[in-house]
Every structure is written in C-alpha cells, then in structure tokens.
Write an enzyme that holds these catalytic residues in place. Structure first.
Site, PDB file in Angstrom:
ATOM      1  CG  HIS A  47       1.126   4.115  -7.714  1.00 27.16           C
ATOM      2  ND1 HIS A  47       1.743   4.822  -8.894  1.00 27.16           N
ATOM      3  CD2 HIS A  47       1.585   4.599  -6.679  1.00 27.16           C
ATOM      4  CE1 HIS A  47       2.679   5.680  -8.110  1.00 27.16           C
ATOM      5  NE2 HIS A  47       2.492   5.637  -6.880  1.00 27.16           N
TER       6      HIS A  47
ATOM      7  CD  GLU B  42      -3.417 -11.004   6.735  1.00 21.28           C
ATOM      8  OE1 GLU B  42      -2.313 -11.416   7.384  1.00 21.28           O
ATOM      9  OE2 GLU B  42      -3.436 -10.260   5.983  1.00 21.28           O
TER      10      GLU B  42
ATOM     11  CG  HIS C 176       5.214  -7.540   5.874  1.00 23.42           C
ATOM     12  ND1 HIS C 176       5.873  -8.758   5.928  1.00 23.42           N
ATOM     13  CD2 HIS C 176       4.085  -8.174   5.252  1.00 23.42           C
ATOM     14  CE1 HIS C 176       5.135  -9.908   5.654  1.00 23.42           C
ATOM     15  NE2 HIS C 176       3.956  -9.302   5.289  1.00 23.42           N
TER      16      HIS C 176
END
Length: 331
Positions: free
Chosen positions: A305, A73, A138
């Site tokens: 992807h 994060e 986001h």
C-alpha cells in the site's frame, strides 16, 4: 548526457527502494532497532560477536538489542546513505555542466539540500524516540525526494518535441489534484506515525465510529519520552484513521474527475496513456486499502500500500510534467 540519464533513472529506482525500506522499518516496529545514529549501538554495523553485544548493552542499558530489528534499520540507513551520495554526485555533475540547459541545475541543488534535511530527520526520528511529527516529516521527505528525482528524470529523458494536445490549459487542475494526493499521503503518514491503523476496523466505516470526534484530532502526541507503539488514546487514533479514509474518497473523486476531463480532450496516445496509468494505479490502491482492513492489516500488504502510494505520486508528477513541458494546443 546518456550516462546522466542512466544515473538519474537508477536514483529514482533507489529512492523507491529506500521509501519502501523506510515503510518496512516503520511497519515492522524496527524504528528504534538501533538507539543511536548513524551507527548501531556504537558500531557501524549491528554488533554480533559476544564481546560487542556486551559492550553495546553496557553503552545502552535502557535498550534491548534485537538483531532482526537492528538489521532492518541499518539496511534502510545503508541504502539511504547510498542515495544521498548519488544525489550529491548528480548535483556536482549538474553544477559543473550548468551551461547545458537540459540539466535541471536548480532542481538537483534542491534535491541535495532536501537529502541533507532528510538525514537530519532520520537522526531525530531515533534521538526523539519516534516522535510522530518527525516520523511523518521523514516519510514526506522520502516521498518528496522520490517525486523530485522522478521529475528530474523526466526532464532529462523525455523528447523535447512538443505534443499536439488540447490539455495544455489544464496544468492547474492537475497540480491541484497532485496537492490533494499529497495531503492524502501525509494523512497516511500521520496514521502510521501514531500506530492508528488497527484502531479503525470494519468497512466502509470504523466499527466504533461513534467514538469519532473532530475535537480529538487536536489531541497531539507531545511531551513523552518514548512514542513507540503510539501514545494517543483510542478515540484519537480512530479519528485519525477515519479522516484518512474520508480524504481517500476525496482524493479518488478528484482523480477520477480530472482523468475524465483530460481523457476526453486529449489527442496524443502518450497523454492518454499517462492518464490511464494514474487511474489504474488509483484503482489498485483503493483495492489494496480495502483488503488491508478486511484482512486485519497484514504487514506485506500494508507495505505494498505504501509502495503503490509512491507509484501513484510519481504517475501524477509525470502527468503534470507532460502538461507543463510537452503539451501545446492542438490545431
């Protein structure tokens, strides 16, 4: 001017990296690796010393510090912060040299506003405990920043010489396909935000397709304290995923039809190459999407992807740019 082009290119590459890191953060379930923002457990970095860990646990007793997830994060936040500073720098340069028409001042200012809002969405993603609407917003913000940065780079880099081509009247067609692709990316974000990917196994339709219901799509994720790992029932998540697959078919058909039309009338090698790039990326994306389901959603392939979706978006932005700014009717 040359330095501005180099910085714009670096910004595009950094934005692609930030989008990929954001996808990895989401896919590795690290979105709440740090329960606060912009720091991590009250620190500017992940606490590692024993005393810092004890302090962190006392400050956030409802959260369990997992260093790996916290670092994932924070690395995403560090790179996103660098991207924000770089866009601010580009904005300052463009505004100070606004008399140079080659610099897209309004576009860069829009990017600066968008990056501030994107930072707010990043904060709300954490403080609202992965609320799916915020998470999807986001994600779309990241893709939008990448698309606009790419457009800015094309604007300041491409030759001002006009291409003799017959595609100059097809801008609305290409723009419509870009909108269709953007909807598909949004649907993919909604799948990820609701952890709906594993709920639709089997190809070409879901194994439990009898559970699909349009009505269940209106079962919205609201009113929960924590949305990590998803809160919607199985049938709703299956339906969300299946709609993503259906719109993927619509997107593919729209792109193939557009490419066929444009390639047939195109004259310049530059434009033909741009069309072939879009088709090639689409074929790779379709193959990867099918492989993900067949292999039961491996993380790295799913991450690829997401990256290919970003590259397909950039390739469509370039195609629209070529039609709008570089092409004129061939004699």
């Amino acid at each position: 001017m040359m330095n501005y082009r180099k910085i714009a290119l670096f910004s595009c590459l950094l934005a692609a990296l930030v989008v990929t890191l954001g996808a990895y953060t989401r896919l590795s379930n690290s979105g709440l690796g740090c329960p606060d923002w912009p720091g991590c457990y009250g620190f500017i970095s992940v606490p590692t010393h024993a005393t810092d860990v004890l302090l962190a646990e006392s400050l956030f007793p409802d959260s369990q510090l997992e260093p790996k997830k916290a670092w994932i994060e924070m690395v995403h936040r560090y790179f996103a912060g660098c991207l924000g500073l770089l866009i601010a720098f580009l904005c300052i340069i463009a505004v100070r040299n606004k008399k140079q028409s080659v610099l897209p001042v309004r576009l860069v200012v829009l990017l600066a506003v968008l990056i501030v809002f994107q930072g707010a969405l990043g904060m709300w993603t954490v403080t609202l405990n992965l609320q799916p609407f915020v998470v999807m917003g986001h994600l779309l913000g990241g893709f939008s920043i990448l698309a606009l940065l790419s457009l800015m780079y094309f604007r300041v880099t491409n030759s001002q010489e006009r291409l003799e081509d017959r595609v100059s009247h097809y801008f609305n067609l290409a723009l419509g396909v870009l909108v269709i692709l953007s909807i598909q990316i949004a649907l993919g974000g909604w799948v990820a935000a609701n952890y709906a990917a594993p709920h639709c196994t089997g190809l070409p339709v879901c194994n439990n397709i009898e559970l699909f219901s349009l009505e269940s799509l209106f079962h919205l994720p609201l009113g929960k304290e924590n949305y990590e790992y998803g809160v919607l029932p199985f049938d709703t998540r299956l339906s969300i995923h299946f709609i993503h697959r259906l719109w993927a078919l619509v997107t593919a058909l729209a792109i193939f039809a557009m490419a066929w039309k444009l390639y047939r009338v195109a004259v310049s090698k530059t434009f033909k190459g741009a069309v072939l790039w879009v088709v090639t990326l689409l074929l790779i994306q379709l193959t990867v999407g099918s492989a993900i389901v067949h292999l039961q959603f491996p993380l790295l392939l799913t991450l690829f992807h997401n990256f290919m979706a970003a590259m397909l978006l950039v390739s469509m932005v370039r195609l629209c740019f070529l039609i709008k700014y570089r092409c004129q009717e061939a004699l």
